[in-house]
Write a protein that holds these residues in place. Structure first.
Motif, PDB file in Angstrom:
ATOM      1  N   PRO A 186       1.005  -1.159   0.189  1.00  0.00           N
ATOM      2  CA  PRO A 186      -0.092  -0.071   0.167  1.00  0.00           C
ATOM      3  C   PRO A 186       1.054   1.169  -0.110  1.00  0.00           C
ATOM      4  O   PRO A 186       0.388   2.126  -0.566  1.00  0.00           O
ATOM      5  CB  PRO A 186      -0.966   0.033   1.413  1.00  0.00           C
ATOM      6  CG  PRO A 186      -0.906  -1.514   1.449  1.00  0.00           C
ATOM      7  CD  PRO A 186       0.375  -2.259   0.987  1.00  0.00           C
ATOM      8  N   GLU A 187       2.165   1.320   0.646  1.00  0.00           N
ATOM      9  CA  GLU A 187       2.797   2.601   0.731  1.00  0.00           C
ATOM     10  C   GLU A 187       3.599   2.812  -0.724  1.00  0.00           C
ATOM     11  O   GLU A 187       3.389   3.807  -1.101  1.00  0.00           O
ATOM     12  CB  GLU A 187       4.165   2.240   1.713  1.00  0.00           C
ATOM     13  CG  GLU A 187       3.728   2.097   3.186  1.00  0.00           C
ATOM     14  CD  GLU A 187       3.084   0.840   3.439  1.00  0.00           C
ATOM     15  OE1 GLU A 187       3.258  -0.210   2.632  1.00  0.00           O
ATOM     16  OE2 GLU A 187       2.420   0.723   4.646  1.00  0.00           O
ATOM     17  N   VAL A 188       3.788   1.730  -1.471  1.00  0.00           N
ATOM     18  CA  VAL A 188       4.188   2.001  -2.515  1.00  0.00           C
ATOM     19  C   VAL A 188       3.169   2.393  -3.623  1.00  0.00           C
ATOM     20  O   VAL A 188       3.551   3.501  -4.326  1.00  0.00           O
ATOM     21  CB  VAL A 188       4.992   0.745  -3.174  1.00  0.00           C
ATOM     22  CG1 VAL A 188       5.405   0.790  -4.833  1.00  0.00           C
ATOM     23  CG2 VAL A 188       6.270   0.212  -2.526  1.00  0.00           C
ATOM     24  N   ILE A 189       2.089   1.920  -3.543  1.00  0.00           N
ATOM     25  CA  ILE A 189       0.778   2.248  -4.450  1.00  0.00           C
ATOM     26  C   ILE A 189       0.710   3.817  -4.118  1.00  0.00           C
ATOM     27  O   ILE A 189       0.333   4.473  -5.066  1.00  0.00           O
ATOM     28  CB  ILE A 189      -0.382   1.400  -4.171  1.00  0.00           C
ATOM     29  CG1 ILE A 189      -0.192   0.006  -4.703  1.00  0.00           C
ATOM     30  CG2 ILE A 189      -1.701   1.996  -4.797  1.00  0.00           C
ATOM     31  CD1 ILE A 189      -1.063  -1.058  -4.321  1.00  0.00           C
ATOM     32  N   GLU A 190       0.619   4.130  -2.981  1.00  0.00           N
ATOM     33  CA  GLU A 190       0.349   5.387  -2.547  1.00  0.00           C
ATOM     34  C   GLU A 190       1.153   6.492  -3.136  1.00  0.00           C
ATOM     35  O   GLU A 190       1.122   7.521  -3.560  1.00  0.00           O
ATOM     36  CB  GLU A 190       0.277   5.758  -0.989  1.00  0.00           C
ATOM     37  CG  GLU A 190      -0.215   7.089  -0.529  1.00  0.00           C
ATOM     38  CD  GLU A 190      -1.220   7.754  -1.143  1.00  0.00           C
ATOM     39  OE1 GLU A 190      -1.628   8.770  -1.355  1.00  0.00           O
ATOM     40  OE2 GLU A 190      -2.199   6.926  -1.330  1.00  0.00           O
ATOM     41  N   ARG A 191       2.538   6.208  -3.051  1.00  0.00           N
ATOM     42  CA  ARG A 191       3.894   7.026  -3.672  1.00  0.00           C
ATOM     43  C   ARG A 191       3.716   6.940  -5.330  1.00  0.00           C
ATOM     44  O   ARG A 191       3.713   8.044  -5.793  1.00  0.00           O
ATOM     45  CB  ARG A 191       5.090   6.076  -3.467  1.00  0.00           C
ATOM     46  CG  ARG A 191       5.643   6.373  -1.854  1.00  0.00           C
ATOM     47  CD  ARG A 191       7.035   6.383  -2.237  1.00  0.00           C
ATOM     48  NE  ARG A 191       7.646   5.294  -2.304  1.00  0.00           N
ATOM     49  CZ  ARG A 191       8.059   4.058  -1.553  1.00  0.00           C
ATOM     50  NH1 ARG A 191       7.720   4.247  -0.205  1.00  0.00           N
ATOM     51  NH2 ARG A 191       8.447   3.001  -1.948  1.00  0.00           N
ATOM     52  N   ARG A 192       3.065   5.953  -5.746  1.00  0.00           N
ATOM     53  CA  ARG A 192       2.978   5.673  -7.215  1.00  0.00           C
ATOM     54  C   ARG A 192       1.820   6.785  -7.528  1.00  0.00           C
ATOM     55  O   ARG A 192       1.674   7.377  -8.683  1.00  0.00           O
ATOM     56  CB  ARG A 192       2.644   4.322  -7.899  1.00  0.00           C
ATOM     57  CG  ARG A 192       3.905   3.647  -7.870  1.00  0.00           C
ATOM     58  CD  ARG A 192       3.460   2.154  -8.482  1.00  0.00           C
ATOM     59  NE  ARG A 192       4.648   1.389  -8.382  1.00  0.00           N
ATOM     60  CZ  ARG A 192       5.699   1.443  -9.300  1.00  0.00           C
ATOM     61  NH1 ARG A 192       5.765   2.437 -10.393  1.00  0.00           N
ATOM     62  NH2 ARG A 192       6.626   0.639  -9.329  1.00  0.00           N
ATOM     63  N   LEU A 193       0.577   6.620  -6.870  1.00  0.00           N
ATOM     64  CA  LEU A 193      -0.470   7.933  -6.974  1.00  0.00           C
ATOM     65  C   LEU A 193       0.024   9.088  -6.847  1.00  0.00           C
ATOM     66  O   LEU A 193      -0.382   9.879  -7.695  1.00  0.00           O
ATOM     67  CB  LEU A 193      -1.532   7.282  -6.131  1.00  0.00           C
ATOM     68  CG  LEU A 193      -2.333   6.176  -6.412  1.00  0.00           C
ATOM     69  CD1 LEU A 193      -3.401   5.622  -5.232  1.00  0.00           C
ATOM     70  CD2 LEU A 193      -3.042   5.862  -7.686  1.00  0.00           C
ATOM     71  N   GLN A 194       0.663   9.450  -5.936  1.00  0.00           N
ATOM     72  CA  GLN A 194       1.117  10.751  -5.828  1.00  0.00           C
ATOM     73  C   GLN A 194       2.078  11.314  -6.995  1.00  0.00           C
ATOM     74  O   GLN A 194       2.023  12.310  -7.423  1.00  0.00           O
ATOM     75  CB  GLN A 194       1.907  11.057  -4.505  1.00  0.00           C
ATOM     76  CG  GLN A 194       0.955  10.704  -3.249  1.00  0.00           C
ATOM     77  CD  GLN A 194      -0.124  11.863  -3.148  1.00  0.00           C
ATOM     78  OE1 GLN A 194       0.081  13.198  -3.628  1.00  0.00           O
ATOM     79  NE2 GLN A 194      -1.414  11.402  -2.896  1.00  0.00           N
ATOM     80  N   ALA A 195       2.962  10.335  -7.474  1.00  0.00           N
ATOM     81  CA  ALA A 195       3.674  10.391  -8.565  1.00  0.00           C
ATOM     82  C   ALA A 195       2.908  10.653  -9.837  1.00  0.00           C
ATOM     83  O   ALA A 195       3.380  11.572 -10.564  1.00  0.00           O
ATOM     84  CB  ALA A 195       4.845   9.327  -8.615  1.00  0.00           C
ATOM     85  N   ALA A 196       1.731   9.856 -10.070  1.00  0.00           N
ATOM     86  CA  ALA A 196       1.270   9.821 -11.159  1.00  0.00           C
ATOM     87  C   ALA A 196       0.355  11.504 -11.091  1.00  0.00           C
ATOM     88  O   ALA A 196       0.266  11.905 -12.317  1.00  0.00           O
ATOM     89  CB  ALA A 196      -0.008   8.891 -11.029  1.00  0.00           C
ATOM     90  N   LYS A 197       0.080  11.922 -10.559  1.00  0.00           N
ATOM     91  CA  LYS A 197      -0.484  13.512 -10.385  1.00  0.00           C
ATOM     92  C   LYS A 197       0.205  14.097 -10.901  1.00  0.00           C
ATOM     93  O   LYS A 197       0.050  15.096 -11.674  1.00  0.00           O
ATOM     94  CB  LYS A 197      -1.225  13.953  -9.034  1.00  0.00           C
ATOM     95  CG  LYS A 197      -2.208  12.996  -8.405  1.00  0.00           C
ATOM     96  CD  LYS A 197      -2.750  13.382  -6.847  1.00  0.00           C
ATOM     97  CE  LYS A 197      -3.794  12.581  -6.415  1.00  0.00           C
ATOM     98  NZ  LYS A 197      -4.288  13.131  -5.097  1.00  0.00           N
ATOM     99  N   VAL A 198       1.586  14.096 -10.355  1.00  0.00           N
ATOM    100  CA  VAL A 198       2.738  15.224 -10.840  1.00  0.00           C
ATOM    101  C   VAL A 198       2.898  14.802 -12.362  1.00  0.00           C
ATOM    102  O   VAL A 198       3.210  15.748 -13.081  1.00  0.00           O
ATOM    103  CB  VAL A 198       4.032  14.874  -9.961  1.00  0.00           C
ATOM    104  CG1 VAL A 198       5.160  15.563 -10.739  1.00  0.00           C
ATOM    105  CG2 VAL A 198       3.796  15.226  -8.795  1.00  0.00           C
ATOM    106  N   GLU A 199       2.992  13.575 -12.733  1.00  0.00           N
ATOM    107  CA  GLU A 199       3.276  13.000 -14.100  1.00  0.00           C
ATOM    108  C   GLU A 199       2.020  13.557 -15.187  1.00  0.00           C
ATOM    109  O   GLU A 199       2.270  14.142 -16.125  1.00  0.00           O
ATOM    110  CB  GLU A 199       3.410  11.567 -14.119  1.00  0.00           C
ATOM    111  CG  GLU A 199       4.766  11.349 -13.410  1.00  0.00           C
ATOM    112  CD  GLU A 199       4.814   9.641 -13.212  1.00  0.00           C
ATOM    113  OE1 GLU A 199       5.813   9.075 -13.020  1.00  0.00           O
ATOM    114  OE2 GLU A 199       3.828   9.070 -13.062  1.00  0.00           O
ATOM    115  N   LEU A 200       0.811  13.236 -14.741  1.00  0.00           N
ATOM    116  CA  LEU A 200      -0.157  14.000 -15.488  1.00  0.00           C
ATOM    117  C   LEU A 200      -0.102  15.312 -15.610  1.00  0.00           C
ATOM    118  O   LEU A 200      -0.537  15.781 -16.838  1.00  0.00           O
ATOM    119  CB  LEU A 200      -1.430  13.697 -14.855  1.00  0.00           C
ATOM    120  CG  LEU A 200      -1.763  11.936 -14.801  1.00  0.00           C
ATOM    121  CD1 LEU A 200      -3.017  11.633 -13.920  1.00  0.00           C
ATOM    122  CD2 LEU A 200      -2.042  11.523 -16.281  1.00  0.00           C
ATOM    123  N   ALA A 201       0.236  16.217 -14.674  1.00  0.00           N
ATOM    124  CA  ALA A 201       0.554  17.521 -14.827  1.00  0.00           C
ATOM    125  C   ALA A 201       1.453  18.299 -15.809  1.00  0.00           C
ATOM    126  O   ALA A 201       1.561  19.190 -16.434  1.00  0.00           O
ATOM    127  CB  ALA A 201       0.454  18.564 -13.466  1.00  0.00           C
TER     128      ALA A 201
END
Length: 198
Positions: free
Chosen positions: A155-170
């Motif tokens: 879950p910790e890695v998934i949360e990091r990936r979701l946070q990174a995805a927001k930055v990447e989409l921007a």
């Protein structure tokens, strides 16, 4: 449903020497799936294999999916200038070996890199002529579903990936072309066209 280009898509002149094409996008968007489909249909497409310090996932083969290296080996590659780009993501480092990429380009062969946002930015700095393609999900909810449905990360890695995805989409506006991954087959065809291989 076809791939939906967003932004400006510039036709690729067929008389121009093949160049480096960089495919990037948020984790879980399906980059590896699109590339695997494309290479299954067109095995002549050459994909640069990245080096990484992360451990192999089930089914991954060294030299095929990644070159799995130790931290010490990665340190040496960076120090010796052997990487076209490298970045740290989710606690692991990833990098593109420079030699093989330059050999292919100098031979007039198209090269495809599948890398993250940090890597794409570094390639743009070192090779401004590279074509940057952003693979976007049909929606944020679909991206979350894909990331959480893998079952391979904590879950910790998934949360990091979701946070990174927001930055990447921007960062989408930084790319030359955006393809929306509504159909793997359609996106693979679009990518082949952009690379000038069809």
């Amino acid at each position: 449903m076809a791939a939906t280009p967003r932004g400006t898509t510039t036709p690729v002149p067929q008389d121009v020497r093949p160049r480096l094409t960089v495919l990037s996008g948020p984790s879980g968007v399906g980059k590896s799936t699109v590339v695997a489909h494309m290479r299954n249909e067109h095995p002549d497409v050459w994909l640069s294999v990245s080096a990484t310090t992360r451990k192999p996932r089930p089914g991954e083969q060294d030299g095929v999916h990644y070159f799995f290296v130790t931290d010490e080996e990665m340190d040496k590659m960076i120090a010796n200038g052997e990487l076209l780009e490298w970045a740290e993501f989710a606690g692991n480092r990833y990098g593109t070996p420079r030699g093989a990429v330059m050999e292919r380009l100098e031979a007039g062969k198209p090269v495809l890199l599948e890398i993250d946002l940090q890597g794409a930015r570094l390639v743009r700095e070192s090779m401004p002529q590279a074509q940057l393609v952003f693979l976007a999900p049909p929606s944020w909810d679909e991206l979350v579903r894909r990331l959480t449905g893998r079952g391979t990360e904590s879950p910790e890695v998934i949360e990091r990936r979701l946070q990174a995805a927001k930055v990447e989409l921007a960062a989408e506006p930084e790319f030359d072309v955006t393809l929306v991954n509504t159909s793997v087959d359609a996106v693979a065809r679009e990518l082949l066209t952009l690379m000038g291989t069809v």
